[in-house]
Design an enzyme around this catalytic site. Structure first.
Site, PDB file in Angstrom:
ATOM      1  N   ARG A 219       0.818  -1.224   0.000  1.00 17.85           N
ATOM      2  CA  ARG A 219       0.000   0.000   0.000  1.00 17.85           C
ATOM      3  C   ARG A 219       0.847   1.266   0.000  1.00 17.85           C
ATOM      4  O   ARG A 219       0.501   2.265  -0.624  1.00 17.85           O
ATOM      5  CB  ARG A 219      -0.901  -0.013   1.235  1.00 17.85           C
ATOM      6  CG  ARG A 219      -1.802   1.201   1.377  1.00 17.85           C
ATOM      7  CD  ARG A 219      -2.295   1.329   2.806  1.00 17.85           C
ATOM      8  NE  ARG A 219      -1.191   1.510   3.741  1.00 17.85           N
ATOM      9  CZ  ARG A 219      -1.273   1.332   5.048  1.00 17.85           C
ATOM     10  NH1 ARG A 219      -2.405   0.923   5.585  1.00 17.85           N
ATOM     11  NH2 ARG A 219      -0.213   1.521   5.825  1.00 17.85           N
ATOM     12  N   ARG A 229      12.718   5.286   0.568  1.00 24.76           N
ATOM     13  CA  ARG A 229      12.769   3.915   1.087  1.00 24.76           C
ATOM     14  C   ARG A 229      12.284   2.946   0.023  1.00 24.76           C
ATOM     15  O   ARG A 229      11.369   3.259  -0.746  1.00 24.76           O
ATOM     16  CB  ARG A 229      11.898   3.777   2.338  1.00 24.76           C
ATOM     17  CG  ARG A 229      12.297   4.675   3.489  1.00 24.76           C
ATOM     18  CD  ARG A 229      11.526   4.297   4.741  1.00 24.76           C
ATOM     19  NE  ARG A 229      10.092   4.467   4.580  1.00 24.76           N
ATOM     20  CZ  ARG A 229       9.392   5.483   5.082  1.00 24.76           C
ATOM     21  NH1 ARG A 229      10.019   6.437   5.743  1.00 24.76           N
ATOM     22  NH2 ARG A 229       8.086   5.550   4.912  1.00 24.76           N
TER      23      ARG A 229
END
Length: 418
Positions: A219, A229
């Site tokens: 998600r 990230r």
């Protein structure tokens, strides 16, 4: 008027939001009286509410001494995670901190005052947390210390290491979430609210954590990209793009969605383990604690499947939908019904041209076999006509009020956000 259309389209959401707000939440998330706690525990619960409102609600609903053990477990791991997330800590300092963090639980004066993270209070006042840790029964201390040690070592391993293979994806998710599932399961058994097998079967407990963590990683693709990230496994995304960030480019959207569908299919393989795990639970507070995040996760995956919006913004389940799940997921048959509903939703969206379509159909077939609807499940969303008519009328008359109500209930329905 968009809010009005939303309520009219899902009147059961409105009904359950109102039921939840008007006292239904006390059934699944009763609050504890802070005046009944000592000074140290009161401080710990304050930190719990400050660092995770959603976890605070479900933790406080647990029975007996297990509630305090899980509260301290959460705060210890939140402190560990704060060290991992703090990019201002040099690696030569951070690595040994992570590896040795479990030892700080037995050092009454240890604290860390240099963190720049938003949750730094759990490090700055770690003496209060470690004191309450040492006040726990030894059986709880042993579990928390052991999991903290293993997680710290795993976090240190992945500090400068990217997730390449699907095996490494499973390993990373094990360190940051599977170990949490294993630790919680051992605490459940140690409390004697659950049978020993719950804490002994680490494979099932690990799957509980992996299902939640993979859902969050899937998600949060865009958010993680924006913050630099990367958690999607290279083994998968490299078949669809040269760089993971390329999936967010409009010209790559078809390949991006195929990559997304493959990862969701991977995550769905944990659902049979989740159902087996939940079927073993006997205590109602433990069942609610475990089941609610899992049904939120399957609903989130159904919302994300074959959805281009994952690469353009945030995909979240509706607040009313989340409340409905929380109110319904109180027994294994209801959870099976929920799982069945959302895998069917995914099944209906499988593109015939999707490279993972056969695998997706196969894993859905295995979930269906474990959660075929019976009479109690089939009626899950069949409210009487008068309820639906009243709900729709109420929506038409009070949609503006409900926008305020949605904000008021938000702390109870931050599904999987932390």
């Amino acid at each position: 008027m968009e809010l009005l259309r939303k309520w009219l389209g899902h009147p059961e959401d409105l009904y359950n939001l109102l039921r939840f707000k008007m006292g239904g939440y006390r059934v699944v998330m009763p609050r504890i009286d802070p005046d009944s706690l000592g000074c140290g525990l009161r401080t710990c619960y304050r930190y719990l509410n400050q660092t995770s409102r959603s976890f605070a609600a479900v933790i406080q609903a647990l029975d007996g001494e297990l509630r305090h053990a899980v509260c301290i477990f959460y705060l210890v791991l939140r402190a560990l995670d704060t060290v991992e997330d703090d990019m201002s800590i040099p690696l030569d300092v951070k690595v040994p901190m992570l590896q040795e963090f479990h030892s700080y639980l037995y050092q009454p004066e240890w604290k860390y005052m240099e963190s720049k993270e938003k949750d730094r209070q759990v490090l700055e006042d770690f003496p209060t947390i470690s004191m309450e840790f040492r006040n726990l029964s030894k059986v709880y201390q042993d579990v928390i210390s052991d999991i903290c040690h293993k997680m710290g070592v795993g976090m240190a391993e992945f500090l400068e290491k990217k997730v390449d293979s699907q095996h490494e994806w499973d390993k990373y998710c094990h360190y940051v979430a599977g170990l949490v599932g294993i630790g919680l399961s051992r605490l459940f058994s140690a409390s004697e609210l659950e049978d020993p097998i719950v804490g002994q079967d680490t494979e099932l407990a690990n799957s509980m954590g992996l299902f939640l963590q993979k859902t969050n990683i899937i998600r949060d693709y865009l958010e993680d990209q924006m913050e630099g990230r990367e958690f999607w496994p290279r083994e998968v995304w490299s078949r669809y793009a040269q760089k993971l960030s390329d999936l967010a480019k409009p010209e790559n959207i078809e390949m991006a969605v195929q990559c997304l569908n493959e990862l969701i299919t991977n995550a769905l393989h944990h659902v049979p383990d989740v159902l087996t795990y939940l079927s073993r639970l006997k205590n109602q507070s433990v069942f609610n604690f475990c089941a609610i995040p899992q049904v939120m996760a399957i609903a989130t995956l159904a919302a994300c499947y074959n959805n281009k919006q994952v690469f353009r913004g945030v995909v979240k389940i509706r607040k009313g939908q989340a409340v409905t799940l929380m109110m319904d997921a109180t027994n294994i048959q209801a959870v099976k019904a929920i799982m069945y509903q959302y895998v069917e939703e995914i099944y209906q969206k499988i593109p015939s041209t999707d490279p993972s379509s056969n695998k997706t159909q196969q894993v859905i077939a295995s979930i269906r076999a474990m959660s075929l609807p019976g009479s109690s499940m089939a009626s899950r969303h069949h409210y009487s006509p008068i309820y639906l008519s009243c709900a729709m009328l109420l929506a038409a008359l009070s949609w503006q009020y409900l926008s305020t109500l949605s904000k008021a209930t938000e702390e109870y329905v931050q599904a999987g956000e932390n």
